[in-house]
Design a protein around this motif. Structure first.
Motif, PDB file in Angstrom:
ATOM      1  N   GLU A 157       0.816  -1.206   0.000  1.00 60.14           N
ATOM      2  CA  GLU A 157       0.000   0.000   0.000  1.00 60.14           C
ATOM      3  C   GLU A 157       0.851   1.258   0.000  1.00 60.14           C
ATOM      4  O   GLU A 157       1.343   1.685   1.030  1.00 60.14           O
ATOM      5  CB  GLU A 157      -0.900   0.012   1.232  1.00 60.14           C
ATOM      6  N   ALA A 158       0.994   1.866  -1.149  1.00 62.36           N
ATOM      7  CA  ALA A 158       1.884   3.022  -1.258  1.00 62.36           C
ATOM      8  C   ALA A 158       1.358   4.217  -0.492  1.00 62.36           C
ATOM      9  O   ALA A 158       2.117   4.944   0.132  1.00 62.36           O
ATOM     10  CB  ALA A 158       2.086   3.379  -2.716  1.00 62.36           C
ATOM     11  N   GLY A 161       5.434   2.047  -5.360  1.00 63.79           N
ATOM     12  CA  GLY A 161       4.729   3.306  -5.585  1.00 63.79           C
ATOM     13  C   GLY A 161       3.594   3.144  -6.576  1.00 63.79           C
ATOM     14  O   GLY A 161       2.986   4.109  -6.991  1.00 63.79           O
ATOM     15  N   GLY A 162       3.330   1.911  -6.957  1.00 63.65           N
ATOM     16  CA  GLY A 162       2.357   1.646  -8.003  1.00 63.65           C
ATOM     17  C   GLY A 162       0.995   2.233  -7.733  1.00 63.65           C
ATOM     18  O   GLY A 162       0.379   2.815  -8.617  1.00 63.65           O
ATOM     19  N   GLU A 163       0.564   2.136  -6.464  1.00 61.94           N
ATOM     20  CA  GLU A 163      -0.771   2.589  -6.127  1.00 61.94           C
ATOM     21  C   GLU A 163      -0.933   4.087  -6.352  1.00 61.94           C
ATOM     22  O   GLU A 163      -1.935   4.549  -6.885  1.00 61.94           O
ATOM     23  CB  GLU A 163      -1.036   2.247  -4.655  1.00 61.94           C
ATOM     24  N   MET A 164       0.074   4.846  -5.950  1.00 57.52           N
ATOM     25  CA  MET A 164      -0.002   6.294  -6.127  1.00 57.52           C
ATOM     26  C   MET A 164       0.082   6.666  -7.603  1.00 57.52           C
ATOM     27  O   MET A 164      -0.620   7.547  -8.074  1.00 57.52           O
ATOM     28  CB  MET A 164       1.102   6.998  -5.345  1.00 57.52           C
ATOM     29  N   ALA A 165       0.945   5.954  -8.327  1.00 51.57           N
ATOM     30  CA  ALA A 165       1.082   6.225  -9.755  1.00 51.57           C
ATOM     31  C   ALA A 165      -0.222   5.920 -10.475  1.00 51.57           C
ATOM     32  O   ALA A 165      -0.652   6.666 -11.356  1.00 51.57           O
ATOM     33  CB  ALA A 165       2.214   5.386 -10.328  1.00 51.57           C
ATOM     34  N   ASP A 166      -0.887   4.829 -10.064  1.00 51.26           N
ATOM     35  CA  ASP A 166      -2.161   4.467 -10.680  1.00 51.26           C
ATOM     36  C   ASP A 166      -3.201   5.553 -10.459  1.00 51.26           C
ATOM     37  O   ASP A 166      -3.931   5.922 -11.365  1.00 51.26           O
ATOM     38  CB  ASP A 166      -2.687   3.151 -10.087  1.00 51.26           C
ATOM     39  N   MET A 167      -3.234   6.047  -9.228  1.00 47.88           N
ATOM     40  CA  MET A 167      -4.230   7.056  -8.925  1.00 47.88           C
ATOM     41  C   MET A 167      -3.939   8.337  -9.699  1.00 47.88           C
ATOM     42  O   MET A 167      -4.841   8.987 -10.205  1.00 47.88           O
ATOM     43  CB  MET A 167      -4.241   7.350  -7.436  1.00 47.88           C
ATOM     44  N   GLU A 168      -2.647   8.663  -9.791  1.00 43.27           N
ATOM     45  CA  GLU A 168      -2.250   9.844 -10.553  1.00 43.27           C
ATOM     46  C   GLU A 168      -2.763   9.724 -11.986  1.00 43.27           C
ATOM     47  O   GLU A 168      -3.358  10.643 -12.524  1.00 43.27           O
ATOM     48  CB  GLU A 168      -0.718   9.974 -10.521  1.00 43.27           C
ATOM     49  N   LYS A 169      -2.567   8.570 -12.572  1.00 38.77           N
ATOM     50  CA  LYS A 169      -3.007   8.333 -13.949  1.00 38.77           C
ATOM     51  C   LYS A 169      -4.518   8.492 -14.072  1.00 38.77           C
ATOM     52  O   LYS A 169      -5.020   9.119 -15.000  1.00 38.77           O
ATOM     53  CB  LYS A 169      -2.613   6.916 -14.394  1.00 38.77           C
ATOM     54  N   THR A 201       6.148  16.852  -8.180  1.00 36.57           N
ATOM     55  CA  THR A 201       6.725  16.580  -9.485  1.00 36.57           C
ATOM     56  C   THR A 201       6.190  15.269 -10.053  1.00 36.57           C
ATOM     57  O   THR A 201       5.854  15.197 -11.224  1.00 36.57           O
ATOM     58  CB  THR A 201       8.263  16.502  -9.402  1.00 36.57           C
ATOM     59  N   GLN A 202       6.074  14.274  -9.168  1.00 34.02           N
ATOM     60  CA  GLN A 202       5.664  12.959  -9.657  1.00 34.02           C
ATOM     61  C   GLN A 202       4.143  12.809  -9.708  1.00 34.02           C
ATOM     62  O   GLN A 202       3.610  12.180 -10.603  1.00 34.02           O
ATOM     63  CB  GLN A 202       6.258  11.900  -8.720  1.00 34.02           C
TER      64      GLN A 202
END
Lengths: 409, 408
Positions: free
Chosen positions: A245-246, A310-318, B320-321
């Motif tokens: 869980e990121a 960090g996948g979870e945060m990246a997914d949400m960002e997307k 940034t990210q």
């Protein structure tokens, strides 16, 4: 409060007779061992009495994982029950998620605790209940997102365990750090329904017949560790091996930094979270995902903090970027002058369906849908599972209301 | 993407593959904004439109009405300087198109050099005035001027000699502010209370000067920092009043015209030579330093850093990210409504907001919890914690004697 007095600086700030041995993490007071344990216990006692958590003559299950929190909870509750004569019978309820190298070892600890505290112990396994152990779930779906399965399964498993024990109240070992972390995490995720309920000390919902409460809600993790250390409690320290869980990881490291800057920060966040509970507009059904209630939703909260995931945060960002892009494609036609007020998204009032609770058609568990979340998840898992022989009766029976017939103890 | 510097979004000029601007498809892209390569002109348009959208209330109104005065506090940092620049442009356009403006500005700098001598002097306001002479009226006040807004009753008290030292004419407001902040127990409490003083001073001036509202320079990033920062300081209940556009409990409106822009975008913006201003705005941002105030190590150890600074660091690192996550935090904060029933209670005597009435509940330890409230810890200064909100009670906790300038 006791101010630090220079001539007495070496003495315990509370009893002022014995040399201080501990710098109390929560207040930075210097205390002796005895005073620390007394203060720690009386704070939990105060939490219990101000919220009237227990009724005399009732049976209450302690959700026990063998970790520090639930072990300390069991120990403190036993002590307080005797000291203040609550007249409550405590029982240990453990869930075996089926995680080799983690839960199998910690369950051994729980078994010893049951003997040490003279409490009845009931263990329920995912394998028996759902036909899937977490090891098997992870083998099938990978490490990403498996906490959702575990969270949904655990919530239902605790309910089933409590029902089997004839108990309507389960206490869990969630501490102040966990709750502060959840508040921050829900802000980062923008999850208002969970933000609203994540700090309540007792969670009772239409979706569960069992009340949950958190007597350690105001207890600091560091103090729980200290208490366990001084009381020489027997607990298991390994963290869950599947902990991706990121958001929680990010929130956790932030909380730890905040605590270093101002030790009261954890308590202050809990306080802010309590305010948020009254600041979220009431909506029937509480928005999406209302079936998962309180702390368990989305994961277990006891994970190791998602290091390196960090996948979870990246997914949400997307997802958010995509939503933003989609919004740009719509043409809003508005009355002149009407535009200013309010945020986007409130301009089209959502039709919220009133939630009606019923029973899962498959397993009978309370749900607002045709099938409960656990059955829906299992359905998905089973679809992809290669056909294989039925090994145990329990596997097939598991979800067809056959749980009660199984002997698991 | 690969050819850009991921740290600041500015395109590396030395890079061979020339990218065209994604919007006009003509000019060379100089900056990456939310995953789009943009040229200087399009980036300028982007920034302007974000601000103008939030200033729609203050378009030129028909029929002819007097322009509404808005207070613009400037700290000489990037955000408030950019906001001044953008508003100045908007005013110029309004004048040229309609012959008059929809608002007029009172530009106020709050001088805090009496607390932190490393800050730029108030004379820097002249640089802004000479650069934007038509923006509005400029004035500088000292943070210590908050003592000029004492409640009348308190003044009578002072005149009657209740407070010996001050009655004898020797009252030094600068000293009083220093004492007040010095009395607080930690750097976090000091920055927290200083921010409270700053807000209240700006509000008092806005009211005295008949301003309809205050235009704060907060970016998305800053609003997200505030949201989590206030949460961490036990001020969760006050988030709607610190982040939302519209009426504030102080009787003046609060607006955040830069709420849709990220801090990093403004850092890029001020570094460029813009179409309407060949000299980068950065030269005017005397309070800005590209060097972070704290190293990652000191943030990790928690030494000498405050909660606000920690939050700044946190959001600048995830901005940034994950820019959309930052924006989403602000959106979520925007959905929080003032605590039900909070309007009925009194106002916190420190921050002046409708209190959560919870200062009295502030407890850390069973030692106070069971022994009855406030025992062994008599409130000093005659301030009862129950007159405060939880956050202010926390920040003034353990403080030595101080002289609070304002009444609720």
């Amino acid at each position: 409060m006791t101010a630090s007095n220079p001539p007495l600086s070496k003495l315990c700030a509370h009893c002022k007779t014995v040399r201080a041995q501990i710098l109390r993490p929560k207040t930075h007071e210097r205390l002796c061992k005895t005073c620390f344990t007394t203060v720690f216990e009386s704070e939990i006692h105060a939490t219990i009495t101000t919220h009237t958590l227990f009724q005399r003559g009732s049976r209450v299950a302690i959700g026990a994982s063998g970790g520090k929190d639930s072990t300390v909870l069991a120990s403190v509750l036993k002590t307080l029950n005797t000291r203040y004569d609550y007249g409550v019978e405590f029982v240990l309820l453990s869930i075996d998620e089926g995680i080799t190298g983690y839960r199998d070892d910690s369950l051994e600890t729980v078994k010893r605790n049951a003997v040490q505290y003279g409490m009845e112990l009931c263990i329920l396994g995912y394998r028996e209940l759902y036909g899937w152990s977490m090891d098997e779930v992870v083998a099938q779906i990978g490490k990403k997102g498996n906490c959702t399965y575990c969270g949904v399964f655990r919530r239902q498993a605790l309910d089933r365990g409590a029902a089997r024990l004839g108990i309507t109240h389960v206490v869990t070992g969630h501490n102040a750090d966990d709750i502060a972390e959840t508040v921050v995490m829900n802000l980062l995720r923008g999850d208002l329904p969970r933000l609203q309920r994540c700090t309540s000390i007792v969670t009772e919902s239409a979706s569960s017949p069992i009340a949950r409460s958190k007597p350690l809600k105001y207890a600091y993790e560091k103090e729980i560790v200290l208490y366990a250390h001084y009381k020489q409690l027997d607990y298991f320290t390994t963290e869950c091996i599947y902990s991706p869980e990121a958001f929680r990881g990010s929130a956790r490291s932030l909380i730890k930094s905040l605590e270093r800057v101002r030790p009261s920060a954890i308590l202050d966040i809990v306080r802010s979270g309590e305010a948020f509970a009254g600041m979220v507009a009431e909506r029937p059904g509480g928005g999406g995902g209302s079936e998962q209630s309180a702390e368990s939703g989305g994961g277990c909260g006891s994970g190791g903090g998602g290091r390196g995931a960090g996948g979870e945060m990246a997914d949400m960002e997307k997802e958010l970027v995509a939503a933003e892009a989609a919004k740009g494609l719509e043409t809003e036609i508005l009355m002149p002058g009407k535009r200013r007020k309010g945020l986007k998204g409130q301009q089209t009032p959502k039709v919220v369906k009133e939630q009606v609770m019923g029973n899962c058609r498959k397993c009978g568990y309370l749900t607002s849908q045709e099938f409960c979340q656990a059955c829906a998840l299992i359905e998905g898992l089973n679809k992809n599972r290669p056909r294989r022989m039925i090994e145990v009766d329990g596997e097939e029976v598991g979800l067809n209301g056959g749980v009660e017939g199984l002997s698991l103890r | 993407m690969a050819a850009t510097d991921p740290e600041n979004g500015l395109r590396d000029r030395g890079e061979p593959a020339i990218q065209k601007c994604k919007r006009c498809r003509e000019n060379t892209a100089v900056v990456v904004v939310r995953q789009e390569n943009l040229c200087c002109e399009c980036f300028d348009k982007y920034v302007r439109s974000k601000c103008i959208k939030r200033m729609e209330t203050y378009r030129v109104r028909y029929p002819d009405t007097a322009p509404r005065t808005l207070l613009l506090p400037v700290s000489f940092g990037i955000s408030s300087t950019t906001l001044l620049y953008l508003l100045c442009g908007q005013l110029a356009r309004q004048s040229s198109q309609a012959g008059r403006t929809g608002f007029s500005l009172l530009i106020v700098h709050v001088d805090e050099t009496c607390i932190d001598s490393s800050l730029p002097p108030r004379s820097h306001l002249d640089a802004l005035r000479s650069r934007f002479p038509d923006a509005g009226h400029y004035t500088a006040v000292g943070i210590e001027d908050i003592y000029q807004f004492r409640n009348a009753a308190r003044e009578v008290e002072l005149a009657a000699g209740v407070d010996e030292e001050k009655a004898h004419g020797g009252f030094d407001a600068r000293e009083a502010v220093r004492n007040l902040l010095g009395a607080l127990a930690s750097p976090t409490s000091r920055t927290d209370v200083l921010a409270v003083l700053r807000t209240r001073l700006v509000v008092e001036i806005a009211k005295r000067e008949g301003c309809e509202g205050v235009l704060w320079g907060d970016t998305t990033t800053r609003l997200a920092e505030k949201t989590l920062g206030e949460t961490a300081k036990g001020r969760g209940f006050s988030i709607p009043w610190r982040t939302a556009d519209g009426d504030s409990p102080f009787g003046v409106k609060f607006h955040y015209p830069l709420r849709d822009l990220l801090k990093s975008e403004l850092v890029n913006y001020v570094s460029l030579s813009l179409p309407a201003s060949r000299e980068p705005l950065l030269l005017l941002c005397a309070a800005y330093s590209a060097q972070p105030k704290h190293s990652a190590a000191s943030a990790a150890s928690g030494r000498n850093i405050t909660i606000d600074e920690l939050m700044t660091q946190y959001f600048e690192s995830i901005e940034t990210q994950y820019p959309s996550i930052v924006a989403n935090v602000v959106r979520t904060a925007g959905k929080l409504q003032p605590l039900r029933g909070s309007a009925d209670g009194g106002h916190c005597m420190i921050c002046g907001l409708p209190g959560d009435g919870a200062g009295g509940d502030m407890t850390l330890s069973a030692l106070t919890l069971n022994a009855g409230a406030d025992e062994g810890e008599k409130p000093r200064n005659g301030n009862k914690r129950s007159d405060m909100c939880y956050g202010c009670a926390r920040s003034t906790y353990g403080a030595a004697s101080y002289d609070w300038p304002l009444e609720p």
